[in-house]
Design a protein around this motif. Structure first.
Motif, PDB file in Angstrom:
ATOM      1  N   ARG A 246      -5.359   6.656  80.599  1.00 14.33           N
ATOM      2  CA  ARG A 246      -5.258   6.506  82.050  1.00 14.33           C
ATOM      3  C   ARG A 246      -6.325   7.130  82.899  1.00 14.33           C
ATOM      4  O   ARG A 246      -7.073   8.041  82.348  1.00 14.33           O
ATOM      5  N   PHE A 254      -5.422   3.684  87.125  1.00 14.52           N
ATOM      6  CA  PHE A 254      -5.460   2.534  86.296  1.00 14.52           C
ATOM      7  C   PHE A 254      -4.911   3.093  84.934  1.00 14.52           C
ATOM      8  O   PHE A 254      -5.218   4.267  84.381  1.00 14.52           O
ATOM      9  N   GLN A 255      -4.065   2.320  84.238  1.00 15.63           N
ATOM     10  CA  GLN A 255      -3.242   2.604  83.115  1.00 15.63           C
ATOM     11  C   GLN A 255      -3.202   1.494  82.101  1.00 15.63           C
ATOM     12  O   GLN A 255      -2.640   0.494  82.571  1.00 15.63           O
ATOM     13  N   LEU A 287       0.055  -3.207  81.980  1.00 14.56           N
ATOM     14  CA  LEU A 287      -1.140  -2.595  82.804  1.00 14.56           C
ATOM     15  C   LEU A 287      -0.626  -2.232  84.164  1.00 14.56           C
ATOM     16  O   LEU A 287       0.190  -2.839  84.593  1.00 14.56           O
ATOM     17  N   LEU A 289      -1.568  -0.121  87.965  1.00 13.48           N
ATOM     18  CA  LEU A 289      -2.601  -0.039  88.983  1.00 13.48           C
ATOM     19  C   LEU A 289      -2.074   0.455  90.310  1.00 13.48           C
ATOM     20  O   LEU A 289      -0.935  -0.030  90.850  1.00 13.48           O
ATOM     21  N   THR A 305       2.512  -3.284  88.326  1.00 17.21           N
ATOM     22  CA  THR A 305       2.395  -3.173  86.724  1.00 17.21           C
ATOM     23  C   THR A 305       2.716  -4.721  86.571  1.00 17.21           C
ATOM     24  O   THR A 305       3.424  -5.604  87.045  1.00 17.21           O
TER      25      THR A 305
END
Length: 487
Positions: A246, A254-255, A287, A289, A305
């Protein structure tokens, strides 16, 4: 001289005795009162526990929800059971009152902060609780120490907003959501600059198993409810393995998350001698954001996501939502009772009653997109729009298992295909007249694009009679109202 000395010593003894007596008569000095002190090291609301170096914070909320035209509380669409059948046994509204209490303790140590966190809810819900009864829920109960998280906490796979990019309801699918916590053993490394990485072992039993269907147990009645056989999970053999990285900075977040999920079945038949299929590993990725303070207004933000799963459906199909449903509506076809949309989600599908005719597990694939945008009108009002798209698909082998079992139900020219898609869109408006008191109204539209086509001769299920049904797409509206006071 001796007489003088004797008189002086006698006088001194008397003075000592008198002084001792007077001292004994004085009140004993009271112990100093130790007042509760504010602990500012971890933010507002923390206080030192008297006599210790541990800080504690108490918090929670009281919430009242009402959902209209739903299968459950908090905005779940009307797509199964009596709600999906639209019959007179369904509660058109479902109300819930809930009190949440959480306890957060923190102590500074040479290894960093030692933290414990406990979060519990007391709820009363229409149709599930008695007149004065209710239910108790334990959401979180974990210890954090030296980078480790041990206990029941939000999944490390999740984005910080879990399943709520702008919505308040639980019915928005298209991504992972584990907002009630999962038992885990995790380690998080902090690389600085807002960058962290985590590896985690998570209990899969409570939230991460949808269905593992043996289609040899599929019946006409179960098909009519979106259930494609006997749910045949065995006992858990391995936890889910989750990894996450992350980046959390002033601009947003963002992850990237990945998970491995073991699929372990029971037996083909009722006894051990019937055999069983070999285990399979499924996997999922996501993902996420978040963009903060976008130009449309101060505090406005976007959360998005996108995820994919193969044999690990709950990482796209959120755990609070039923994995099988049947939605009814009208039809204009002569001789046909109603239209019906059928759909079911699984980790995998197999067939067989013994080792001789049993098959291996065929995994189910899903992908989903979910997001929301929140706009602040002023200090008291904000609104959000949100939506999701979810796709569920079975490979050709899995389809053949399902379709072989229901071939007799379909009229000539009908199409058998268990694939389906779900599209959702909604919005809400929140009013906060005073700090920590918010009123919300929300509406969501759900469209189910199912791939069956033609007519099916189905048996009686629930209040629906044995009749011909038109297999076609379905849709529904769900409305929710909430009042919440945080403290």
């Amino acid at each position: 001289m001796k007489i003088v000395k004797s008189a002086m010593l006698g006088s001194a003894a008397c003075l000592v005795a008198m002084g001792g007596a007077q001292a004994a008569d004085l009140p004993v000095k009271a112990k100093a009162i130790e007042y509760v002190r504010i602990c500012s090291s971890y933010g507002t609301g923390y206080y030192y526990i008297p006599g210790t170096d541990t800080c504690i914070k108490l918090g929670g909320y009281l919430r009242s929800d009402v959902t209209f035209n739903g299968s459950g509380i908090q905005g779940t669409p009307a797509w199964n059971g009596n709600a999906g059948q639209k019959n007179r046994l369904n509660n058109y509204y479902i109300a819930r009152a809930r009190e949440n209490v959480n306890i957060d303790t923190r102590t500074a140590t040479e290894y960093g902060v030692l933290r414990t966190y406990f979060d519990t809810t007391f709820s009363w819900t229409t149709g599930t609780d008695g007149v004065a009864a209710g239910s108790l829920g334990v959401y979180f109960a974990f210890i954090q120490f030296a980078g480790f998280t041990i206990g029941k906490a939000v999944s490390q796979f999740d984005a910080p907003w879990t399943g709520y990019p702008g919505n308040i309801g639980d019915g928005l699918i298209g991504g992972h959501a584990d907002n009630t916590g999962v038992n885990q053993f995790s380690y998080t490394a902090d690389f600085g600059q807002g960058i962290t990485g985590t590896i985690s072992l998570q209990d899969q039993v409570a939230y991460y198993q949808s269905n593992l269907w043996n289609t040899s147990g599929l019946t006409d009645a179960t098909f009519a409810t979106g259930v494609y056989g006997t749910n045949n999970f065995g006992g858990a053999r391995a936890p889910d393995i989750v990894g996450m990285i992350r980046v959390n900075q002033a601009w947003g977040l963002f992850q990237a998350s990945v998970a491995a999920h073991n699929i372990h079945s029971g037996y083909y038949g009722a006894t051990e001698t019937s055999g069983y299929p070999s285990d399979k590993w499924g996997w999922a990725g996501q993902l996420a954001l978040s963009i903060k303070n976008i130009p449309t207004g101060q505090g406005d933000h976007i959360e998005i996501t996108v995820g994919y799963a193969d044999g690990a459906s709950r990482y796209v199909w959120r755990s609070q939502v039923a994995p099988s449903f049947a939605m009814y509506d009208g039809t204009g076809l002569a001789g046909v009772y109603q239209s019906l949309g059928i759909a079911g989600v699984s980790d995998g599908v197999f067939a067989g009653t013994t080792s001789a005719n049993g098959t291996g597990i065929e995994t189910t694939r899903l992908w989903g997109l979910r997001g929301g945008y929140t706009h602040n009108w002023d200090a008291y009002w904000d609104s959000a729009i949100f939506g999701a798209y979810t796709s569920v698909s079975y490979n050709a082998t899995a389809k053949s298992y399902v379709c072989a079992a229901i071939a007799a139900l379909l009229t000539p020219g009908s199409a058998c295909n268990p694939d389906f898609n779900v599209a959702q869109i909604g919005g809400n408006t929140r009013w906060t007249p005073v700090k920590n008191l918010t009123f919300t109204g929300e509406a969501m539209y759900t469209f189910v694009d199912q791939k069956y086509a033609g007519l099916a001769a189905l048996p009686a299920v629930g209040t629906k009679p044995a009749a011909l049904y038109d297999l076609k797409d379905q849709s529904t509206w769900t409305f929710s109202i909430r009042a919440q006071r945080n403290w």
